[in-house]
Design an enzyme around this catalytic site. Structure first.
Site, PDB file in Angstrom:
ATOM      1  CG  ASP A 138       1.489   0.101  11.538  1.00 43.32           C
ATOM      2  OD1 ASP A 138       0.599   0.815  11.682  1.00 43.32           O
ATOM      3  OD2 ASP A 138       1.127  -0.313   9.943  1.00 43.32           O
ATOM      4  CG  ASP A 146      -0.547  -0.385   2.347  1.00 37.12           C
ATOM      5  OD1 ASP A 146       0.551  -0.704   2.438  1.00 37.12           O
ATOM      6  OD2 ASP A 146      -1.290  -0.682   3.338  1.00 37.12           O
TER       7      ASP A 146
END
Length: 886
Positions: free
Chosen positions: A480, A70
């Site tokens: 993350d 992404d």
């Protein structure tokens, strides 16, 4: 992968802007008169770390596969090493959004061709429109066609697709599904030009959150997939039947049976859901569809699977469980091309207790699950999972049943069975790419083995980096997955930072004169936002948050580790002695300031906010605004104090509409001098000094001499060397940079999606020779050439050439000549200017890599064509001097 990943690049934007084969975009190469060094670039291995929303296998060539990420570019599978090769490292600073890949398409008519639809955000966060990149050499080099709208590789719905598709019978025809109400687009010239299909009846209407005013969750997700029925065409003629998926819960699937002349909504289709995927089994005449009530990739509470009989128009609900029993949507969907009655699907949004994978061998008539309950909460798994190659995938968790560690996955929107091998399947998750090579064990009652198939695919967003003078060479703060302690850059660490395990680490620091003391801060859904280590980051313990903390912010450790200053999100700047058992508010400095420490005086700390520099001489208790003026007015600033010298501070940052560049202070921030030879700078870091130099080496991500790049200076910024090249740019590199205090020339560079990149120089320590004019290629003395074909396909190849100065005198320019024996033709070169007349080739230095010291090397590469044979050249000449061929 947690949903916090969505904001990683956005937060970077708010703060500022936001080894293998070296591919290169076919754009004009930037020129600079600066000196240059030859660097080798690699990743500090993490293996994965981000969302893989798409996997694409070529349908006519075995072992040719691609993966898209992404925000981290695209990759090609290398079967011989079972690794992934990055393909978009050539994306530069000004087009950083093109590292977000919304779709990929591999040409089954001509497998050398591959296409990528790129663009990260459809709103104002991304300054550029989307583009379709096209390659005739499997992604080794690219040409670009700009689009009149934006694409959303990191937008909601990015796991649906594929939105880019090639006509399997006439490969000059491609279709692209656009977001934001822009409709369906078509190219009839192999992706060079694009026009809207004006008769397509539906541009989509689904928005994740219509009330979102940022344009992110409120964007119309548009046209989400295109599928051809290859049985309705012949080679060279356009395929007649095309299916298109639309983000519209009431009108999700359309069909053309006349090669795009007319379109019709499929009658009788399910409503109330979005069709994430549409996969056609042309042999049996079935179109399979995976539905979810949300666009994904992390949301979805209900779902169904359906089968459409293309001949009769019959719809059959083939959901493996009743809708009432779903708490997830379906997305990952694949057909075994060797046995098309075998279908698989994923429950992509099932976080707890795990994702689920379903398999049918009778076209969806009956299903089995990857795992099931025996007696709750106990599970029986049809698989075993081995993460020994990426042990951090357990996330350090020890959950109670029915949850297991490691998980089978989450955000499992991509799932593909190898069209040539029924035993091999790959699927993407939010944190890695998993695969199996004995999938059919599922059907015989055995267990198939799941392992990470992710080596070479590095997809993390990097917020901060540190390289202490002793202990582990690299500590990282990542989005993350928190961050890692690398004791060996070539090996995957056993675990991310834990105790506590932050979802995202925003800042870290070590005590300069006591480097075993380390502090990090970050984001966590619940729990403390600060952690300490007294053993170089090997083990951690949590500190205590002051009242009001909502996020990590920035943190600084005193030079001796006796105290810390923290500027967290949610409250003002705080200071503590010891390890954060209690905190006191600092005065004289605004909330949200960036904080750093002096690397010599343990009582001195610095801060910056909105154009003002702040200094504390009492351990962070009080700060005083400096009278320094002319600094950047915004908050896109990163600064550091030099180890070993009190009060020596470098500050980088700014914006194009105001002050922007690199500043230096030698009086503890009382005054700053702007470097006139640096137009823009976004990071600053220090590394081991060059041989004979009295000052540490500087590193920056900057624009110098009109060129964006990674630069090094060994003379306190008087001259600069660009150390990356156009093939190695990695989009946005404005997060952090640091040299290695123990290895001259080694630099660690942050990226926003390509992980931690580090470079090593071919210069053994002599430093930068300055530079300033284009060198004249008149070298003398001995030389050695290494010519290596790094990749070869049916009519093309890629080669790397390394030219070594084995003489005793440095060169100020070079010109290397050779002849091809088999009619090879060079198409594109990098790091050299080439000319070719017949078989004779001349490659000359570009303006920034002509200086080659005695004993040093320079490298360049090119792609070319061949036919019949591709014999390597047997002789090379440097001017009139014959070189030894290694």
């Amino acid at each position: 992968m947690r949903r916090t990943r969505i904001l990683t690049a956005v937060l970077a934007l708010a703060a500022g802007l936001l080894a293998g084969v070296p591919p290169a975009l076919a754009t004009g190469a930037a020129r600079t008169t600066l000196a240059a060094d030859t660097y080798t670039w690699k990743n500090a291995r993490i293996d994965g770390g981000g969302f893989v929303p798409g996997i694409v296998f070529n349908r006519t060539e075995k072992n040719l596969a691609y993966a898209r990420t992404d925000i981290g570019g695209a990759y090609r599978w290398q079967q011989s090493t079972k690794t992934w090769t990055p393909l978009l490292d050539s994306v530069g600073w000004n087009e950083w959004g093109h590292t977000g890949v919304v779709s990929l398409a591999s040409d089954s008519v001509n497998p050398d061709k591959v296409y990528a639809a790129v663009g990260t955000y459809t709103n104002s966060w991304d300054p550029t429109n989307g583009a379709v990149l096209r390659s005739a050499d499997r992604g080794a080099s690219w040409q670009k066609s700009d689009l009149p709208f934006k694409l959303g590789g990191n937008m909601p719905g990015r796991g649906m697709g594929e939105r880019l598709a090639i006509d399997p019978n006439k490969d000059s025809v491609l279709y692209l599904g656009a977001p934001s109400g822009k409709g369906l687009w078509r190219s009839t010239d192999s992706g060079v030009t694009w026009s809207q299909v004006t008769n397509f009846p539906n541009v989509g209407n689904y928005q994740q959150d219509p009330s979102d005013t940022t344009g992110y969750a409120g964007d119309n997700q548009g046209i989400v997939w295109i599928t051809f029925d290859e049985s309705t065409g012949t080679s060279g003629s356009a395929t007649k039947t095309i299916y298109v998926g639309v983000a519209d819960k009431d009108n999700a699937v359309y069909r053309s049976t006349d090669a795009d002349a007319t379109w019709t909504r499929l009658a009788g289709q399910p409503t109330g859901y979005l069709a994430h995927k549409g996969v056609l089994d042309a042999r049996n005449g079935y179109l399979y569809l995976a539905y979810s009530d949300k666009g994904g990739p992390y949301d979805g509470g209900k779902g169904q699977l359906w089968r459409y009989a293309t001949a009769s128009g019959t719809w059959t609900n083939i959901s493996p469980v009743a809708e009432a029993d779903t708490y997830y949507g379906f997305s990952g969907l694949t057909v075994d091309r060797q046995h098309p009655g075998t279908v698989m699907a994923t429950a992509y949004s099932s976080w707890w207790p795990d994702t689920q994978i379903f398999r049918s061998t009778d076209s969806g008539g009956t299903w089995t699950k990857a795992w099931d309950y025996t007696s709750y909460p106990n599970r029986a798994d049809r698989y075993t999972i081995d993460v020994s190659s990426s042990p951090w995938l357990t996330f350090g968790a020890n959950p109670s049943p029915p949850e297991q560690s490691p998980k089978l996955g989450w955000m499992t929107e991509s799932l593909e069975i190898d069209p040539f091998d029924s035993n091999r399947m790959m699927y993407g998750t939010g944190a890695t790419l998993y695969g199996t090579e004995n999938l059919t064990q599922w059907d015989s009652g055995g267990q198939f083995t799941v392992k990470p198939m992710v080596q070479g695919l590095e997809e993390t967003a990097v917020n901060d980096l540190a390289s202490p003078p002793s202990g582990a060479p690299l500590l990282s703060a990542l989005g993350d997955i928190g961050g890692f302690r690398h004791t060996d850059l070539t090996k995957v660490p056993s675990m991310m930072f834990t105790s506590p395990t932050f979802t995202t680490t925003t800042s870290l620091d070590f005590a300069e004169t006591n480097p075993s003391t380390v502090v990090r801060v970050g984001d966590l859904d619940s729990g403390p936002h600060i952690a300490f280590s007294t053993d170089d980051g090997a083990n951690w313990f949590a500190g205590t948050d002051p009242s009001g903390v909502s996020g990590g912010g920035t943190v600084a450790a005193a030079a001796d580790g006796s105290r810390f200053v923290w500027s967290p999100a949610g409250t003002g700047v705080q200071y503590t002695t010891g390890f954060g058992s209690s905190w006191q508010a600092s005065s004289g400095i605004p909330s949200g300031a960036v904080v750093e420490s002096d690397r010599v005086d343990p009582k001195t700390f610095y801060g910056f906010k909105s154009g003002k520099f702040y200094v504390s001489s009492d351990g962070g208790a009080t700060f005083t605004a400096s009278s320094a003026s002319g600094l950047p007015s915004g908050d896109s600033v990163r600064f550091k104090a030099l180890p070993g010298t009190k009060g020596d501070v470098w500050l980088a940052g700014g914006a194009s509409d105001g002050a922007y560049g690199l500043w230096h202070s030698t009086d503890g921030g009382a005054s700053f001098t702007k470097l006139s030879n640096v137009e823009q700078a976004d990071t600053i870091g220090f590394g081991k000094a060059a041989t004979g130099a009295s000052y540490q080496t500087l590193y920056t991500s900057a624009e110098i001499g009109g060129v964006r790049g990674i630069f090094r200076s060994t003379d306190k910024g008087a001259t600069w060397t660009r150390i990356n090249d156009d093939a190695h740019q990695w989009g946005w590199t404005g997060g952090a940079i640091t040299g290695d205090p123990r290895v001259y020339g080694r630099v660690y560079v942050s990226t926003n999606g390509r992980g931690v990149v580090y470079g090593d120089t071919s210069d053994t320590g002599g430093g930068d020779g300055g530079g300033g004019t284009d060198p004249t290629p008149t070298p003398t003395g001995a030389c050695t050439v290494t010519y290596k074909i790094t990749n070869q396909w049916s009519d093309g190849f890629q080669a790397d050439v390394r030219l070594t100065n084995t003489g005793t005198t440095g060169w100020t320019g070079w010109s290397l000549g050779w002849s091809f024996a088999n009619g090879q033709k060079i198409g594109q070169s990098w790091n050299a200017d080439h000319t070719q007349s017949g078989a004779a080739v001349t490659a000359k230095n570009v303006s920034w890599n002509g200086n080659v010291a005695a004993g040093s090397s320079v490298g360049f590469g090119f792609t070319g064509t061949w036919s019949g044979s591709n014999t390597k050249p047997t002789s090379f000449k440097l001017g009139d001097q014959s070189c030894t061929v290694a």
